[in-house]
Design a protein around this motif. Structure first.
Motif, PDB file in Angstrom:
ATOM      1  N   GLN A 113       0.769  -1.079   0.048  1.00 31.50           N
ATOM      2  CA  GLN A 113      -0.107   0.115  -0.021  1.00 31.50           C
ATOM      3  C   GLN A 113       0.802   1.138   0.012  1.00 31.50           C
ATOM      4  N   LYS A 158      -9.208  -7.667  -2.961  1.00 30.91           N
ATOM      5  CA  LYS A 158      -8.733  -6.419  -2.403  1.00 30.91           C
ATOM      6  C   LYS A 158     -10.089  -5.713  -1.726  1.00 30.91           C
ATOM      7  N   THR A 159     -10.054  -5.805  -0.653  1.00 34.38           N
ATOM      8  CA  THR A 159     -11.351  -5.365   0.114  1.00 34.38           C
ATOM      9  C   THR A 159     -11.154  -3.792   0.985  1.00 34.38           C
ATOM     10  N   ARG A 160      -9.985  -3.405   1.099  1.00 34.13           N
ATOM     11  CA  ARG A 160      -9.467  -2.351   1.633  1.00 34.13           C
ATOM     12  C   ARG A 160      -8.749  -1.472   0.679  1.00 34.13           C
ATOM     13  N   THR A 161      -8.925  -0.005   0.266  1.00 26.97           N
ATOM     14  CA  THR A 161      -8.209   0.872  -0.211  1.00 26.97           C
ATOM     15  C   THR A 161      -6.868   1.398   0.027  1.00 26.97           C
ATOM     16  N   LYS A 162      -6.823   1.649   1.361  1.00 24.10           N
ATOM     17  CA  LYS A 162      -5.669   2.094   1.824  1.00 24.10           C
ATOM     18  C   LYS A 162      -5.000   1.469   2.969  1.00 24.10           C
ATOM     19  N   SER A 163      -5.728   0.779   3.855  1.00 21.61           N
ATOM     20  CA  SER A 163      -5.135  -0.028   4.897  1.00 21.61           C
ATOM     21  C   SER A 163      -4.296  -1.200   4.494  1.00 21.61           C
ATOM     22  N   ALA A 166      -5.137  -5.080   3.110  1.00 21.60           N
ATOM     23  CA  ALA A 166      -6.100  -4.818   2.154  1.00 21.60           C
ATOM     24  C   ALA A 166      -6.640  -5.880   1.375  1.00 21.60           C
ATOM     25  N   SER A 168      -8.382  -9.990   1.170  1.00 22.78           N
ATOM     26  CA  SER A 168      -9.136 -10.971   2.017  1.00 22.78           C
ATOM     27  C   SER A 168      -9.277 -12.363   1.091  1.00 22.78           C
TER      28      SER A 168
END
Length: 331
Positions: A113, A158-163, A166, A168
């Motif tokens: 990220q 990809k289930t989160r854009t910034k963390s 990211a 799962s």
């Protein structure tokens, strides 16, 4: 000591700030390795800069390049690591799962990220653990390593854009996890494994249509001249507005009658689709050329269709290929 080939493709992990203020890939494969000198103690590494792209620009042409490079070097290495941007990494992981089947050797994707150019980011940890997994005796097949998790290529999303966490594994267990530097495998390599199979043909003539309430049906005939398959992201377990008496059904019937494929999936992140549950879906299921994605990820659905269409021009055979489980994409 095992011998691993690094294929660098660009992405955030290899990016530097530009004069305009954004990020763009600029770090080479050799430079990537120099940021993690501890890798030299894990395995012998060769590095190739296959291309240098933001992963938004990575698609079927680049997937074919990756497969070709791995196929050409398969006998010379014990495993392969691909440094990749995160935005389309799940698509690439799915694509490689279909294009490199039954690999007893690991083909492992990772990214980050934040750029490896910065201090104290996820980049160095992800890259180190990816090589740690690729050089272990437990590694196999197409996998994605990110934030201490090892995920099957057909199940990664990809289930989160910034963390930093990211990615799962969707509706399937992780292959392995890291506890600090300790690798804990959950799903071991099948034994015995059939011989590895490589495929380099894809047909990207696949359109993904996400339904929204009130959508007009005349979108479907507009797609017909350009696409061989339609993925319908429907509501809940699946169906069409109006059921068999609606305009959407009539247009989809025309699509199927012309010899094209339509695959139904769901907009809901988990548990998949089932057209048999409601009347708005039961009649759709009976149309020729209509398939259900079941619990496949959206990335796997689209890419598996491209792979199936790339192997044959016969609709029945493409349907057979799509519905045959590959690398645990359907359970």
């Amino acid at each position: 000591m095992k011998k691993i080939l690094l294929l660098a493709t660009g992405g955030t992990i290899a990016s530097k700030p530009t004069a305009a203020g954004g990020l763009a890939p600029a770090i080479t494969s050799e430079e990537l390795l120099s940021f993690v000198p501890e890798l030299a103690k894990l395995c012998e590494i060769d590095a190739v800069q296959l291309f240098s792209l933001d992963s938004t620009n990575v698609g079927p042409e680049q997937w074919q390049q990756l497969v070709h490079a791995i196929r050409q070097n398969y006998d010379a290495y014990d495993g392969f690591v691909i440094a990749h941007g995160t935005d389309t990494m799940a698509y690439t992981a799915a694509a490689l799962s279909y294009m490199i089947q039954n690999s007893a050797k690991p083909v492992v994707l990772t990214g980050s990220q934040k750029s490896i150019y910065n201090r104290d980011t996820d980049a160095r940890n992800n890259l180190y653990r990816t090589f740690l997994y690729a050089s272990s005796d437990f590694s196999w097949g197409v996998q994605l390593v990110f934030d201490n998790k090892v995920i099957l290529g057909t199940r990664a999303r990809k289930t989160r854009t910034k963390s930093f966490n990211a990615f799962s594994s969707i509706d399937y267990p992780e292959t392995a996890v890291f506890r600090d530097m300790r690798l804990i495998p959950f799903l071991r390599r099948p034994d015995p494994m059939p011989p590895v199979q490589f495929y380099e043909q894809l047909d990207p003539a696949v359109f993904v249509l996400r339904l929204v309430p009130g959508m007009r049906a005349d979108i479907i005939p507009l797609l017909a001249p350009h696409y061989r398959a339609l993925v319908v992201e429907s509501f809940g377990v699946g169906g069409l507005p109006g059921g068999e008496h609606g305009e959407m059904y009539a247009r989809l019937q025309d699509w199927c009658t012309s010899g094209r494929l339509a695959v139904f999936t769901t907009q809901v992140p988990h548990e998949g689709c089932d057209l048999a549950v409601y009347e708005v879906g039961r009649s759709v299921k009976e149309l020729p050329g209509v398939l259900e994605a079941k619990d496949m990820t959206p990335e796997a659905v689209a890419v598996k269709l491209m792979w199936a269409l790339g192997q044959t021009t016969d609709r029945a055979e493409a349907m057979r290929l799509f519905t045959t489980p590959v690398e645990w994409d359907i359970v």
